[in-house]
Design a protein around this motif. Structure first.
Motif, PDB file in Angstrom:
ATOM      1  N   PRO A  56       0.811  -1.218   0.000  1.00 27.59           N
ATOM      2  CA  PRO A  56       0.000   0.000   0.000  1.00 27.59           C
ATOM      3  C   PRO A  56       0.850   1.276   0.000  1.00 27.59           C
ATOM      4  O   PRO A  56       0.492   2.259  -0.659  1.00 27.59           O
ATOM      5  CB  PRO A  56      -0.826  -0.110   1.285  1.00 27.59           C
ATOM      6  CG  PRO A  56      -0.863  -1.552   1.589  1.00 27.59           C
ATOM      7  CD  PRO A  56       0.437  -2.106   1.106  1.00 27.59           C
ATOM      8  N   CYS A  59       1.743   2.222  -3.379  1.00 25.71           N
ATOM      9  CA  CYS A  59       0.615   2.845  -4.082  1.00 25.71           C
ATOM     10  C   CYS A  59       0.550   4.333  -3.764  1.00 25.71           C
ATOM     11  O   CYS A  59       0.312   5.154  -4.658  1.00 25.71           O
ATOM     12  CB  CYS A  59      -0.698   2.172  -3.689  1.00 25.71           C
ATOM     13  SG  CYS A  59      -0.865   0.477  -4.252  1.00 25.71           S
ATOM     14  N   THR A 100      -6.016   7.535  -1.495  1.00 30.12           N
ATOM     15  CA  THR A 100      -5.001   6.495  -1.299  1.00 30.12           C
ATOM     16  C   THR A 100      -4.360   6.644   0.076  1.00 30.12           C
ATOM     17  O   THR A 100      -4.165   5.651   0.785  1.00 30.12           O
ATOM     18  CB  THR A 100      -3.953   6.551  -2.420  1.00 30.12           C
ATOM     19  OG1 THR A 100      -4.628   6.380  -3.670  1.00 30.12           O
ATOM     20  CG2 THR A 100      -2.896   5.479  -2.247  1.00 30.12           C
ATOM     21  N   GLN A 103      -6.729   5.297   2.676  1.00 35.39           N
ATOM     22  CA  GLN A 103      -6.804   3.832   2.617  1.00 35.39           C
ATOM     23  C   GLN A 103      -5.527   3.184   3.164  1.00 35.39           C
ATOM     24  O   GLN A 103      -5.590   2.174   3.862  1.00 35.39           O
ATOM     25  CB  GLN A 103      -7.031   3.381   1.169  1.00 35.39           C
ATOM     26  CG  GLN A 103      -8.350   3.795   0.602  1.00 35.39           C
ATOM     27  CD  GLN A 103      -9.416   2.724   0.746  1.00 35.39           C
ATOM     28  OE1 GLN A 103      -9.241   1.739   1.439  1.00 35.39           O
ATOM     29  NE2 GLN A 103     -10.522   2.926   0.077  1.00 35.39           N
ATOM     30  N   PHE A 133      -4.984  -5.050  -2.281  1.00 35.43           N
ATOM     31  CA  PHE A 133      -4.953  -3.595  -2.146  1.00 35.43           C
ATOM     32  C   PHE A 133      -4.348  -2.968  -3.402  1.00 35.43           C
ATOM     33  O   PHE A 133      -4.902  -2.019  -3.953  1.00 35.43           O
ATOM     34  CB  PHE A 133      -4.139  -3.195  -0.912  1.00 35.43           C
ATOM     35  CG  PHE A 133      -4.204  -1.726  -0.598  1.00 35.43           C
ATOM     36  CD1 PHE A 133      -5.041  -1.266   0.390  1.00 35.43           C
ATOM     37  CD2 PHE A 133      -3.424  -0.801  -1.280  1.00 35.43           C
ATOM     38  CE1 PHE A 133      -5.127   0.096   0.685  1.00 35.43           C
ATOM     39  CE2 PHE A 133      -3.487   0.551  -0.998  1.00 35.43           C
ATOM     40  CZ  PHE A 133      -4.348   1.004  -0.015  1.00 35.43           C
ATOM     41  N   ARG A 137      -6.229  -0.537  -6.007  1.00 36.76           N
ATOM     42  CA  ARG A 137      -5.793   0.828  -6.324  1.00 36.76           C
ATOM     43  C   ARG A 137      -5.659   1.014  -7.828  1.00 36.76           C
ATOM     44  O   ARG A 137      -6.022   2.064  -8.360  1.00 36.76           O
ATOM     45  CB  ARG A 137      -4.436   1.139  -5.667  1.00 36.76           C
ATOM     46  CG  ARG A 137      -4.493   1.454  -4.213  1.00 36.76           C
ATOM     47  CD  ARG A 137      -5.162   2.791  -3.908  1.00 36.76           C
ATOM     48  NE  ARG A 137      -6.578   2.642  -3.638  1.00 36.76           N
ATOM     49  CZ  ARG A 137      -7.417   3.624  -3.366  1.00 36.76           C
ATOM     50  NH1 ARG A 137      -7.007   4.860  -3.333  1.00 36.76           N
ATOM     51  NH2 ARG A 137      -8.678   3.400  -3.128  1.00 36.76           N
ATOM     52  N   CYS A 158      -9.968  -2.357  -1.783  1.00 35.80           N
ATOM     53  CA  CYS A 158      -9.018  -1.860  -0.774  1.00 35.80           C
ATOM     54  C   CYS A 158      -9.680  -1.755   0.596  1.00 35.80           C
ATOM     55  O   CYS A 158      -9.144  -2.213   1.598  1.00 35.80           O
ATOM     56  CB  CYS A 158      -8.489  -0.481  -1.165  1.00 35.80           C
ATOM     57  SG  CYS A 158      -7.523  -0.460  -2.663  1.00 35.80           S
TER      58      CYS A 158
END
Length: 180
Positions: A56, A59, A100, A103, A133, A137, A158
């Motif tokens: 994550p 991302c 993002t 999350q 995840f 994304r 996610c």
């Protein structure tokens, strides 16, 4: 009660698919130890949570990098959000980065809570959630500009695993406190 709009029905389909993904990833990963067996020690648990959290975080790095790249190549946006209102493109990129960020923060807490508080045989769920995840994304980024129905599966892929992990950990901890 009014009938759902086309947009709402599209979002509902994405939500339903995301819910199925969450159950398969979290509870399937908890019952089928795909990546284990793991050593039951703190170092292993922390290594799994840290490694899963990297996905994550990457991302978020990608989302922020897209903003930086855009700002560099567009004079109207180069001074940043504090000094300009921003073009529609940079506003969209900032929205993606903000979502993002939200999350990622929740996912990292969920991953660490899961690996520290759940039984060792369930830790594959964290690795699977991190992989999903990233896929979520990608879908969210790709669908965002096309509206809520196009991004709903990406969002829920996610959010729902993270939420299910947090809820499962909370229920497990509460049951241990209440019933020993």
């Amino acid at each position: 009660m009014t009938a759902l709009s086309t947009h709402q029905r599209g979002v509902l389909r994405g939500m339903a698919a995301g819910a199925i993904v969450a159950v398969v990833v979290v509870w399937g990963g908890a019952f089928v130890d795909l990546f284990g067996p793991f050593d039951n020690d703190l170092a292993t648990r922390l290594s799994i949570a840290s490694g899963a959290s990297l996905l994550p975080a990457l991302c978020l790095m990608f989302a922020l990098g897209r903003i930086a790249k855009h700002r560099f190549f567009h004079a109207a946006d180069i001074d940043g959000a504090g000094l300009s209102e921003g073009t529609p493109r940079v506003q969209l990129l900032r929205a993606l980065a903000q979502n993002t960020h939200e999350q990622v923060m929740l996912a990292v807490v969920a991953y660490f809570a899961w690996v520290l508080l759940m039984p060792i045989g369930t830790l594959s769920a964290v690795v699977l959630a991190a992989i999903v995840f990233v896929l979520g994304r990608i879908l969210f980024f790709a669908g965002y500009a096309r509206g809520a129905p196009a991004r709903s599966l990406g969002f829920t892929a996610c959010f729902y695993p993270t939420a299910l992990m947090l809820a499962t950990v909370a229920v497990m901890r509460a049951s241990r406190w209440l019933f020993g």
